[in-house]
Design an enzyme around this catalytic site. Structure first.
Site, PDB file in Angstrom:
ATOM      1  N   GLU A 142     -34.991 -27.659  42.051  1.00 55.28           N
ATOM      2  CA  GLU A 142     -35.347 -26.873  40.865  1.00 55.28           C
ATOM      3  C   GLU A 142     -34.881 -25.424  41.037  1.00 55.28           C
ATOM      4  O   GLU A 142     -35.084 -24.833  42.080  1.00 55.28           O
ATOM      5  CB  GLU A 142     -36.877 -26.924  40.666  1.00 55.28           C
ATOM      6  CG  GLU A 142     -37.348 -26.220  39.428  1.00 55.28           C
ATOM      7  CD  GLU A 142     -36.534 -26.633  38.194  1.00 55.28           C
ATOM      8  OE1 GLU A 142     -36.492 -27.836  37.879  1.00 55.28           O
ATOM      9  OE2 GLU A 142     -35.927 -25.758  37.561  1.00 55.28           O
ATOM     10  N   LYS A 182     -29.316 -26.070  47.159  1.00 52.58           N
ATOM     11  CA  LYS A 182     -30.541 -25.348  46.779  1.00 52.58           C
ATOM     12  C   LYS A 182     -30.826 -24.211  47.765  1.00 52.58           C
ATOM     13  O   LYS A 182     -31.094 -23.077  47.364  1.00 52.58           O
ATOM     14  CB  LYS A 182     -31.724 -26.331  46.717  1.00 52.58           C
ATOM     15  CG  LYS A 182     -33.064 -25.684  46.494  1.00 52.58           C
ATOM     16  CD  LYS A 182     -33.150 -24.940  45.176  1.00 52.58           C
ATOM     17  CE  LYS A 182     -34.291 -23.951  45.200  1.00 52.58           C
ATOM     18  NZ  LYS A 182     -34.427 -23.162  43.980  1.00 52.58           N
ATOM     19  N   CYS A 224     -40.177 -18.401  48.005  1.00 53.13           N
ATOM     20  CA  CYS A 224     -39.025 -19.201  48.424  1.00 53.13           C
ATOM     21  C   CYS A 224     -37.889 -18.475  49.129  1.00 53.13           C
ATOM     22  O   CYS A 224     -37.308 -19.032  50.054  1.00 53.13           O
ATOM     23  CB  CYS A 224     -38.486 -19.968  47.232  1.00 53.13           C
ATOM     24  SG  CYS A 224     -39.686 -21.172  46.653  1.00 53.13           S
TER      25      CYS A 224
HETATM   26  P1  NAD Z   1     -47.345 -24.951  45.062  1.00 53.26           P
HETATM   27  O1  NAD Z   1     -48.018 -24.663  46.353  1.00 53.26           O
HETATM   28  O2  NAD Z   1     -47.616 -24.082  43.873  1.00 53.26           O
HETATM   29  O3  NAD Z   1     -47.683 -26.454  44.608  1.00 53.26           O
HETATM   30  C1  NAD Z   1     -47.657 -27.546  45.460  1.00 53.26           C
HETATM   31  C2  NAD Z   1     -48.834 -28.463  45.118  1.00 53.26           C
HETATM   32  O4  NAD Z   1     -48.692 -29.675  45.847  1.00 53.26           O
HETATM   33  C3  NAD Z   1     -50.198 -27.900  45.501  1.00 53.26           C
HETATM   34  O5  NAD Z   1     -51.017 -27.812  44.339  1.00 53.26           O
HETATM   35  C4  NAD Z   1     -50.757 -28.913  46.521  1.00 53.26           C
HETATM   36  O6  NAD Z   1     -52.149 -29.126  46.392  1.00 53.26           O
HETATM   37  C5  NAD Z   1     -49.991 -30.169  46.149  1.00 53.26           C
HETATM   38  N1  NAD Z   1     -49.890 -31.139  47.243  1.00 53.26           N
HETATM   39  C6  NAD Z   1     -49.438 -30.956  48.514  1.00 53.26           C
HETATM   40  N2  NAD Z   1     -49.447 -32.113  49.187  1.00 53.26           N
HETATM   41  C7  NAD Z   1     -49.919 -33.063  48.343  1.00 53.26           C
HETATM   42  C8  NAD Z   1     -50.150 -34.467  48.459  1.00 53.26           C
HETATM   43  N3  NAD Z   1     -49.874 -35.120  49.612  1.00 53.26           N
HETATM   44  N4  NAD Z   1     -50.662 -35.123  47.402  1.00 53.26           N
HETATM   45  C9  NAD Z   1     -50.942 -34.481  46.240  1.00 53.26           C
HETATM   46  N5  NAD Z   1     -50.726 -33.156  46.071  1.00 53.26           N
HETATM   47  C10 NAD Z   1     -50.216 -32.456  47.099  1.00 53.26           C
HETATM   48  O7  NAD Z   1     -45.786 -24.979  45.373  1.00 53.26           O
HETATM   49  P2  NAD Z   1     -44.574 -24.658  44.350  1.00 53.26           P
HETATM   50  O8  NAD Z   1     -44.373 -23.201  44.237  1.00 53.26           O
HETATM   51  O9  NAD Z   1     -44.757 -25.484  43.131  1.00 53.26           O
HETATM   52  O10 NAD Z   1     -43.347 -25.221  45.192  1.00 53.26           O
HETATM   53  C11 NAD Z   1     -43.147 -26.613  45.378  1.00 53.26           C
HETATM   54  C12 NAD Z   1     -41.752 -26.835  45.917  1.00 53.26           C
HETATM   55  O11 NAD Z   1     -40.785 -26.392  44.968  1.00 53.26           O
HETATM   56  C13 NAD Z   1     -41.434 -26.083  47.207  1.00 53.26           C
HETATM   57  O12 NAD Z   1     -40.615 -26.883  48.007  1.00 53.26           O
HETATM   58  C14 NAD Z   1     -40.650 -24.881  46.726  1.00 53.26           C
HETATM   59  O13 NAD Z   1     -39.752 -24.400  47.699  1.00 53.26           O
HETATM   60  C15 NAD Z   1     -39.895 -25.439  45.550  1.00 53.26           C
HETATM   61  N6  NAD Z   1     -39.519 -24.469  44.520  1.00 53.26           N
HETATM   62  C16 NAD Z   1     -40.396 -23.516  44.118  1.00 53.26           C
HETATM   63  C17 NAD Z   1     -40.055 -22.623  43.094  1.00 53.26           C
HETATM   64  C18 NAD Z   1     -40.999 -21.557  42.618  1.00 53.26           C
HETATM   65  O14 NAD Z   1     -40.582 -20.724  41.831  1.00 53.26           O
HETATM   66  N7  NAD Z   1     -42.233 -21.527  43.049  1.00 53.26           N
HETATM   67  C19 NAD Z   1     -38.817 -22.754  42.465  1.00 53.26           C
HETATM   68  C20 NAD Z   1     -37.939 -23.761  42.892  1.00 53.26           C
HETATM   69  C21 NAD Z   1     -38.306 -24.612  43.920  1.00 53.26           C
HETATM   70  C1  UGA Z   2     -36.007 -17.514  42.955  1.00 47.81           C
HETATM   71  C2  UGA Z   2     -34.679 -17.926  42.320  1.00 47.81           C
HETATM   72  O1  UGA Z   2     -34.278 -16.914  41.392  1.00 47.81           O
HETATM   73  C3  UGA Z   2     -34.825 -19.260  41.580  1.00 47.81           C
HETATM   74  O2  UGA Z   2     -33.565 -19.666  41.092  1.00 47.81           O
HETATM   75  C4  UGA Z   2     -35.347 -20.304  42.560  1.00 47.81           C
HETATM   76  O3  UGA Z   2     -35.558 -21.540  41.905  1.00 47.81           O
HETATM   77  C5  UGA Z   2     -36.655 -19.832  43.142  1.00 47.81           C
HETATM   78  O4  UGA Z   2     -36.451 -18.567  43.812  1.00 47.81           O
HETATM   79  C6  UGA Z   2     -37.220 -20.745  44.177  1.00 47.81           C
HETATM   80  O5  UGA Z   2     -36.521 -21.520  44.777  1.00 47.81           O
HETATM   81  O6  UGA Z   2     -38.429 -20.585  44.381  1.00 47.81           O
HETATM   82  P1  UGA Z   2     -38.294 -16.447  42.101  1.00 47.81           P
HETATM   83  O7  UGA Z   2     -38.534 -16.224  43.554  1.00 47.81           O
HETATM   84  O8  UGA Z   2     -39.340 -17.124  41.306  1.00 47.81           O
HETATM   85  O9  UGA Z   2     -36.963 -17.321  41.906  1.00 47.81           O
HETATM   86  O10 UGA Z   2     -37.978 -15.059  41.387  1.00 47.81           O
HETATM   87  P2  UGA Z   2     -36.676 -14.107  41.368  1.00 47.81           P
HETATM   88  O11 UGA Z   2     -36.488 -13.645  39.992  1.00 47.81           O
HETATM   89  O12 UGA Z   2     -35.527 -14.713  42.047  1.00 47.81           O
HETATM   90  O13 UGA Z   2     -37.164 -12.875  42.224  1.00 47.81           O
HETATM   91  C7  UGA Z   2     -37.359 -12.950  43.624  1.00 47.81           C
HETATM   92  C8  UGA Z   2     -37.650 -11.566  44.177  1.00 47.81           C
HETATM   93  O14 UGA Z   2     -36.477 -10.763  44.152  1.00 47.81           O
HETATM   94  C9  UGA Z   2     -38.704 -10.802  43.391  1.00 47.81           C
HETATM   95  O15 UGA Z   2     -39.556 -10.120  44.273  1.00 47.81           O
HETATM   96  C10 UGA Z   2     -37.880  -9.827  42.568  1.00 47.81           C
HETATM   97  O16 UGA Z   2     -38.595  -8.681  42.224  1.00 47.81           O
HETATM   98  C11 UGA Z   2     -36.747  -9.529  43.527  1.00 47.81           C
HETATM   99  N1  UGA Z   2     -35.515  -9.059  42.854  1.00 47.81           N
HETATM  100  C12 UGA Z   2     -34.836  -9.885  42.023  1.00 47.81           C
HETATM  101  C13 UGA Z   2     -35.056  -7.784  43.099  1.00 47.81           C
HETATM  102  O17 UGA Z   2     -35.664  -7.016  43.868  1.00 47.81           O
HETATM  103  N2  UGA Z   2     -33.920  -7.362  42.476  1.00 47.81           N
HETATM  104  C14 UGA Z   2     -33.215  -8.164  41.650  1.00 47.81           C
HETATM  105  O18 UGA Z   2     -32.175  -7.711  41.114  1.00 47.81           O
HETATM  106  C15 UGA Z   2     -33.695  -9.457  41.407  1.00 47.81           C
END
Ligand code: NAD
Ligand code: UGA
Length: 460
Positions: free
Chosen positions: A163, A218, A274
């Site tokens: 994602e 990713k 992340c």
């Molecule tokens: P999160 O901690 O918000 O959510 C994960 C959820 O999974 C939690 O609510 C937890 O209770 C649940 N969980 C864990 N183990 C479980 C199990 N065995 N059964 C049922 N539920 C379970 O995490 P997130 O931010 O949603 O991130 C999830 C993944 O997506 C990570 O690998 C992260 O790197 C990736 N990712 C995150 C973002 C982002 O912006 N946060 C963007 C892209 C990818």
């Molecule tokens: C980032 C990536 O942008 C997403 O594509 C990815 O899916 C995600 O990580 C993930 O894998 O979790 P996110 O961390 O939610 O998304 O937010 P961003 O907008 O990327 O910002 C990350 C950090 O960088 C923030 O603290 C932001 O303030 C900082 N940032 C971003 C800067 O300081 N300068 C910039 O120009 C852009």
């Protein structure tokens, strides 16, 4: 392979919740169930009051309202949802390991493995298992082994579908993604997932690859994005000593179409759940293949980011006559970026920690972050006792309460509302000299200086 009729997603977090909400919104004939072992989180997703959803994302309430109860369901019954689904997304957290081999760098895959074992134990029909979590390259191999060795003889096809949404813009990113990436080995399984996305994403934006390219892409996408922030942040320090302005430099280089204008905003340092985790994981993977130069190259992105956070805190201390002991410093913002209530790895936490070491008194205001979360973040660091964190830090619900009588203001998050405050009123209420340290380059220097503030912004 037939069209998918029932989807289950394990993990109702920042990714699972919004992603499945949009998939359900755009595929009204597919039943989507999001499950989580965290009962409180599921109850919040089911709350009639949409302002109480567990995560704050602009526009998410409308999507949930449209689909929830129609073909979108949130539940704690993981076994039932696994049993009934044709396709199962794994969207659980994959944090940096805090113990054992790879501590501090490798991704902790215990939640992923638990999911695989549970799917294997429960499934009595064929399933497509989709990696939505961000995972080390070649995790699909381990998943396949667990599923095949502990399962009931049914067929599992594994896909990687990382994602790319960013928090704060998750719904817009999901509605209009630059690309959707699907990695896999089985053509029919890939096609089944392509059809889900094709409901709203143009086919040419759906990229299909093998599993390993997808998993690795990713980590690399996040590394490249974070690298841009660290690159411009490194230049911000050079600007401060040379009289150049980092915003000018960003604009000047960003106009070059080969460089591009996005992600060149200097800041107090990137945060979020992340960037750091995924780069550390990339570094760990490179080292595990003995690619030391590659590992060191990417590690520098993290080291520069740590330096930027420390540098900002030290600038505050130095400017305030080398002592902040007992001084009131108002923090505007605690979230790692605007339009989210997520505070994971927020720069604010590290800047506060540094100032608290010097016995500063920090008063925090953030429009979406609760006091409990602020204290949880500081306690988690373990730098000082929870009592000391509560003695030194106040969290308030009214920005003017934070700013009144303060010696200094530090802007840690770029929330739009900070720009609209009555800064003349703020100035009248503050101690003199009245310092503003703008870690986001958000406020108007001319306006603040005209009002009599001592204004410092990153990279100027
Ligand atoms: P999160 O901690 O918000 O959510 C994960 C959820 O999974 C939690 O609510 C937890 O209770 C649940 N969980 C864990 N183990 C479980 C199990 N065995 N059964 C049922 N539920 C379970 O995490 P997130 O931010 O949603 O991130 C999830 C993944 O997506 C990570 O690998 C992260 O790197 C990736 N990712 C995150 C973002 C982002 O912006 N946060 C963007 C892209 C990818
Ligand atoms: C980032 C990536 O942008 C997403 O594509 C990815 O899916 C995600 O990580 C993930 O894998 O979790 P996110 O961390 O939610 O998304 O937010 P961003 O907008 O990327 O910002 C990350 C950090 O960088 C923030 O603290 C932001 O303030 C900082 N940032 C971003 C800067 O300081 N300068 C910039 O120009 C852009």
């Amino acid at each position: 392979m037939n069209r998918v009729k029932k989807i289950t997603c394990i993990g109702a977090g920042y990714v699972g919740g919004p992603t499945m909400s949009v998939i359900a919104q755009k595929n009204p004939h597919v039943e989507v169930t999001v499950v989580d072992m965290n009962q409180t989180r599921i109850a919040a997703w089911n709350n009639d009051d949409l302002s109480q959803l567990p995560i704050y994302e602009p526009g998410l309430d409308a999507v949930v309202q449209e689909a929830r109860g129609r073909n979108l369901f949130f539940s704690t019954d993981v076994d039932k949802a696994i049993q009934e689904a044709d396709m199962i997304f794994i969207s659980v957290n994959t944090p940096t390991k805090t113990y054992g081999k790879g501590k501090g760098q490798a991704a902790d895959l215990k939640f992923i493995e638990l999911c695989a074992r549970q799917i294997a134990a429960v499934a009595s029909t064929d399933k497509i298992v989709v990696e939505k979590s961000t995972l080390p390259v070649r995790t699909a191999e381990a998943l396949k082994s667990i599923l095949d060795n502990t399962g009931n003889g049914v067929n599992f096809h594994i896909l990687s579908n990382p994602e790319f949404l960013a928090e704060g813009t998750a719904v817009a990113d999901l509605h209009n993604p630059d690309r959707v990436l699907i990695g896999g080995e089985n053509a029919a399984a890939i096609e089944a997932l392509v059809q889900v996305y094709e409901a709203w994403v143009p086919r040419e934006r759906i990229i299909t690859t093998n599993l390993w390219s997808s998993e690795l892409s990713k980590l690399v996408a996040n590394a490249f994005l974070a690298q841009r922030v660290s690159s411009i942040n490194s230049i911000s320090e050079l600007c401060e000593v040379t009289g150049a302005n980092v915003d000018d430099v960003s604009r000047a280089i960003g106009q070059d179409s080969r460089i591009g204008s996005k992600f060149l905003k200097a800041s107090v340092g990137f945060g979020g759940s992340c960037f750091q985790k995924d780069i550390l994981n990339l570094v760990y993977i490179a080292r595990s293949y003995n690619l030391y130069e590659v590992a060191n190259y990417w590690e520098q992105v993290i080291l520069l980011n740590d330096h930027q956070k420390t540098r900002f805190a030290e600038k505050i201390i130095k400017t305030m006559y080398n002592t902040v002991n007992g001084k009131d410093i108002a923090f505007l913002g605690w979230a790692f970026k605007k339009d989210t209530n997520d505070t994971r790895e927020s720069a604010a936490i590290h800047v506060a920690d540094h100032l608290l070491d010097e016995e500063a008194h920090v008063i925090v205001y953030d429009p979406k972050v609760t006091a409990e979360q602020v204290y949880r973040d500081l306690d988690y660091l373990g730098t000082r006792s929870p009592e000391d964190n509560r003695r030194l830090v106040n969290v308030v619900n009214d920005p003017y309460e934070a700013l009144d009588n303060a010696h200094a203001v530090a802007v840690l998050t770029e929330w739009d509302e900070f720009k609209t405050y009555d800064w003349a009123k703020v100035k009248a209420g503050m101690k003199r000299p009245s310092f503003v340290f703008d870690g986001r380059k958000l406020l108007d220097r001319q306006q603040l200086e005209a009002l009599g503030f001592d204004y410092y912004a990153i990279g100027e």
